[in-house]
Design an enzyme around this catalytic site. Structure first.
Site, PDB file in Angstrom:
ATOM      1  N   ARG A 148      -1.379   6.345  -6.545  1.00  0.00           N
ATOM      2  CA  ARG A 148      -0.620   7.241  -5.659  1.00  0.00           C
ATOM      3  C   ARG A 148       0.818   6.770  -5.538  1.00  0.00           C
ATOM      4  NH1 ARG A 148       1.507   5.186  -1.151  1.00  0.00           N
ATOM      5  NH2 ARG A 148       1.137   6.205   0.758  1.00  0.00           N
TER       6      ARG A 148
ATOM      7  N   HIS B 141       6.530   7.433  -6.457  1.00  0.00           N
ATOM      8  CA  HIS B 141       7.795   6.730  -6.635  1.00  0.00           C
ATOM      9  C   HIS B 141       8.340   6.713  -8.057  1.00  0.00           C
ATOM     10  CE1 HIS B 141       7.553   5.570  -2.506  1.00  0.00           C
ATOM     11  NE2 HIS B 141       6.371   5.028  -2.699  1.00  0.00           N
TER      12      HIS B 141
END
Length: 141
Positions: free
Chosen positions: A100, A105
């Site tokens: 995740r 990011h």
């Protein structure tokens, strides 16, 4: 006191997003790799599913007064320390949190074959987490 209705609602959200992932990965790797929309749908739904089970962990920790973990991963180690999760499941869940993080990011760096394999083979770890939480809280699934 842990809000069981909140846990049930978050779990329902997780399951909804896992179903969306399954629907977009059922046709195989080649279809997945050739369809950017399919990739985005899978990544988004995995992101939201993981966020929802992080919310479950945060709620349990907060309502029990177990402190303030410094990261999402630390939440799951704390649940392990408190006897909620077993070590093997904790480690697998932390890998999902790491994926995740990669999606959120550094999306351009995702290995799409790895993402596909992970969502096809390892989503059972998320449902195992939900089952453990439901069992520990006495919630029927």
């Amino acid at each position: 006191m842990v809000d069981r209705d909140l846990i049930i609602a978050k779990a329902a959200s997780v399951r909804l997003h896992l179903d969306r992932i399954a629907a977009k990965t059922d046709s195989g790797l080649e279809d997945f790799l050739s369809d950017v929309d399919r990739q985005d749908i899978v990544a988004f739904n995995l992101h939201i599913a993981v966020e929802s089970f992080i919310d479950i962990a945060a709620h349990i920790i907060s309502e029990n007064g177990w402190g303030v973990p410094g990261s999402a991963s630390e939440m799951f180690y704390l649940l392990e320390d408190k006897g909620i999760l077993e070590t093997a499941l904790t480690e697998r869940i932390i890998k999902a949190v790491g994926l995740r993080n990669l999606i959120v990011h550094e999306y351009g760096e995702i290995d799409l074959k790895r993402l596909f394999t992970t969502v096809r083979d390892d989503l059972k770890d998320i449902t195992a987490f939900l089952s453990v939480i439901f069992r520990k809280l006495g919630i029927s699934s």
